[in-house]
Scaffold this active site. Structure first.
Site, PDB file in Angstrom:
ATOM      1  N   TRP A 127      12.053 -35.490 -11.916  1.00  0.00           N
ATOM      2  CA  TRP A 127      11.464 -36.394 -13.143  1.00  0.00           C
ATOM      3  C   TRP A 127      10.751 -35.423 -14.123  1.00  0.00           C
ATOM      4  O   TRP A 127       9.921 -34.534 -13.614  1.00  0.00           O
ATOM      5  CB  TRP A 127      10.788 -37.461 -12.834  1.00  0.00           C
ATOM      6  CG  TRP A 127      10.065 -38.280 -13.923  1.00  0.00           C
ATOM      7  CD1 TRP A 127      10.946 -38.817 -14.614  1.00  0.00           C
ATOM      8  CD2 TRP A 127       8.996 -38.982 -14.125  1.00  0.00           C
ATOM      9  NE1 TRP A 127      10.237 -39.695 -15.479  1.00  0.00           N
ATOM     10  CE2 TRP A 127       9.114 -39.581 -15.197  1.00  0.00           C
ATOM     11  CE3 TRP A 127       7.851 -38.801 -13.183  1.00  0.00           C
ATOM     12  CZ2 TRP A 127       7.730 -40.515 -15.733  1.00  0.00           C
ATOM     13  CZ3 TRP A 127       6.445 -39.209 -13.671  1.00  0.00           C
ATOM     14  CH2 TRP A 127       6.670 -40.169 -15.079  1.00  0.00           C
ATOM     15  N   ASP A 208       6.259 -39.466  -3.937  1.00  0.00           N
ATOM     16  CA  ASP A 208       6.473 -40.285  -5.276  1.00  0.00           C
ATOM     17  C   ASP A 208       7.313 -41.486  -4.906  1.00  0.00           C
ATOM     18  O   ASP A 208       8.476 -41.139  -4.811  1.00  0.00           O
ATOM     19  CB  ASP A 208       6.851 -39.406  -6.359  1.00  0.00           C
ATOM     20  CG  ASP A 208       6.958 -40.312  -7.754  1.00  0.00           C
ATOM     21  OD1 ASP A 208       6.487 -41.588  -7.615  1.00  0.00           O
ATOM     22  OD2 ASP A 208       7.202 -39.808  -8.730  1.00  0.00           O
ATOM     23  N   ALA A 210       8.898 -44.737  -6.243  1.00  0.00           N
ATOM     24  CA  ALA A 210       9.014 -45.607  -7.618  1.00  0.00           C
ATOM     25  C   ALA A 210      10.107 -46.658  -7.650  1.00  0.00           C
ATOM     26  O   ALA A 210      10.256 -47.323  -8.754  1.00  0.00           O
ATOM     27  CB  ALA A 210       8.796 -44.382  -8.777  1.00  0.00           C
ATOM     28  N   LYS A 243       9.543 -50.771 -11.378  1.00  0.00           N
ATOM     29  CA  LYS A 243      11.013 -51.169 -11.491  1.00  0.00           C
ATOM     30  C   LYS A 243      11.328 -52.268 -10.301  1.00  0.00           C
ATOM     31  O   LYS A 243      12.074 -53.087 -10.622  1.00  0.00           O
ATOM     32  CB  LYS A 243      11.805 -49.928 -10.849  1.00  0.00           C
ATOM     33  CG  LYS A 243      12.134 -48.900 -11.996  1.00  0.00           C
ATOM     34  CD  LYS A 243      11.341 -48.133 -12.518  1.00  0.00           C
ATOM     35  CE  LYS A 243      11.528 -46.974 -13.439  1.00  0.00           C
ATOM     36  NZ  LYS A 243      10.509 -46.183 -13.878  1.00  0.00           N
TER      37      LYS A 243
END
Ligand code: LMR
Length: 396
Positions: A127, A208, A210, A243
């Site tokens: 990212w 991470d 997400a 999300k």
């Protein structure tokens, strides 16, 4: 006079696409830029379970008084138990609410810096905000190239070999599921191999997570993170509800830390709380309160999970449709079927990305990353046609 030494910074290239797309008057324009979920009508709706939780909060919330730097502790513990499951015993885990997953990453970075961790290793590409977040806190990112865009494959051996350059005490960043920007995750054996290597080399993993629920399913999507947490004494897990609860602008996230024992965990938490206090004092409340209301109510949890599953299935079916395009010019869309979640990164040059925008009103990140949720069904065929047009015109 004090600011004269500053130089102008470029606009964030990903966020800039939002404005460019909005300003484009062409009907039928396609926005595959920033990672937000969209339905077939192009909307990013508030989930019905979220609306119901908000209505309940409006009725019942008696005060807006401060909570504390750890935020909504009911949210933290309900989410933590759901995500971590029994991968580690809960008395080895601590957590706190953060402003989004980005806040959790920022806090991780500052904790690493405070603990004397100077380097963090990560697969490349990652990212676009990962490296800046850690660098800004004084932890130097080291990239390990390990994705092949043409075949859409994760090079596990290459990643493990890259980790051999890491030394004991370094950190390593991992995408828990639905890799952003590639969409390719390790398989179960790959996660085991990565967990073993991290344990052997005494590295500190920062996972991470997400996009839980948008890959193979809500529980399955946590398996990689759980394998990592179970393999090592200390780990960090940065979590985003942007999300999977559709809470983007509410900035709802959490950071969990596991440690060898409860006493160390307490010390870690005290440092995280001090860092949070000095950064944002206390996180915003509304999104976390919504998630807590949902997770504390079986009916709302079931409703939310159904909605999330519908979102996951939409992504999977759009991905399959995209892959049906097969090889078009130099792009093998068939390989996109290997991926999961919102993103794929196509092997497109910056010239090709720009050409698709100028000629066909198709907007994507300059890297060739596409947000698959940005399509509606008809637009997938239009995208195939645009790639054919590009191949015919020899745009390279
Ligand atoms: C993305 O990658 O598009 C999202 O995570 C949004 C962001 O902040 O970059």
């Amino acid at each position: 006079m004090h600011f004269t030494s500053l130089t102008r910074q470029p606009d964030d290239p990903l966020l800039k696409i939002i404005g460019q797309h909005a300003a484009d008057p062409r009907p039928g324009k396609i926005d595959l830029g920033v990672g937000v979920f969209r339905d077939e009508e192009g909307r990013t709706p508030v989930m019905t379970a979220v609306k119901a939780a908000e209505a309940r909060l409006l009725e019942t919330q008696a005060s807006k008084s401060y909570l504390g730097p750890d935020g909504d502790t009911g949210f933290v513990s309900a989410l933590g138990r759901l995500v971590i499951g029994d991968a580690v015993s809960w008395d080895r885990a601590v957590g706190l609410q953060t402003p989004g997953g980005t806040g959790a990453l920022r806090l991780s970075a500052e904790l690493l810096a405070r603990a004397g961790v100077a380097r963090i290793w990560m697969g490349s590409p990652s990212w676009a905000n990962h490296a800046p977040i850690f660098r800004q806190a004084g932890v130097e990112p080291h990239m390990i190239p390990c994705y092949d865009l043409t075949s859409q494959r994760f090079d596990l051996d290459g990643f493990l070999a890259g980790l051999n350059a890491a030394t004991s005490g370094d950190a390593v960043l991992l995408h828990g599921c639905c890799h952003n920007p590639i969409g390719i995750d390790p398989d179960a054996a790959g996660w085991t191999a990565i967990a073993d290597r991290i344990a052997q080399r005494a590295l500190l993993p920062v996972v991470d997570l997400a996009y839980q629920g948008l890959g193979d399913g809500f529980d399955t999507d946590a398996n990689g993170a759980r394998a990592i947490l179970a393999a090592v004494p200390d780990a960090l897990l940065a979590y985003s509800c942007d999300k999977n609860f559709g809470l983007y602008r509410e900035r709802t996230g959490a950071l969990f830390a596991t440690s060898a024992d409860a006493e160390t965990g307490g010390v870690v938490l005290s440092n995280l709380l001090a860092l949070a206090r000095a950064n944002w004092s206390m996180p915003p409340d509304h999104g976390a309160a919504i998630v807590r209301v949902i997770l504390e109510d079986d009916a709302l949890t079931a409703e939310w999970r159904d909605e999330l599953e519908t979102m996951r299935q939409r992504l999977a079916s759009l991905r399959a449709m995209l892959a049906e395009g097969g090889r078009i010019g130099t792009v093998d869309l068939g390989a996109v079927a290997h991926g999961k979640g919102m993103f794929a990164t196509l092997p497109l040059s910056p010239t090709q990305v720009e050409w698709l925008r100028d000629r066909h009103a198709i907007y994507m990140a300059g890297s060739g990353r596409i947000n698959i949720a940005g399509f509606n069904v008809a637009q997938v065929a239009r995208f195939h046609d645009a790639l054919r047009d590009m191949a015919v015109n020899g745009v390279a």
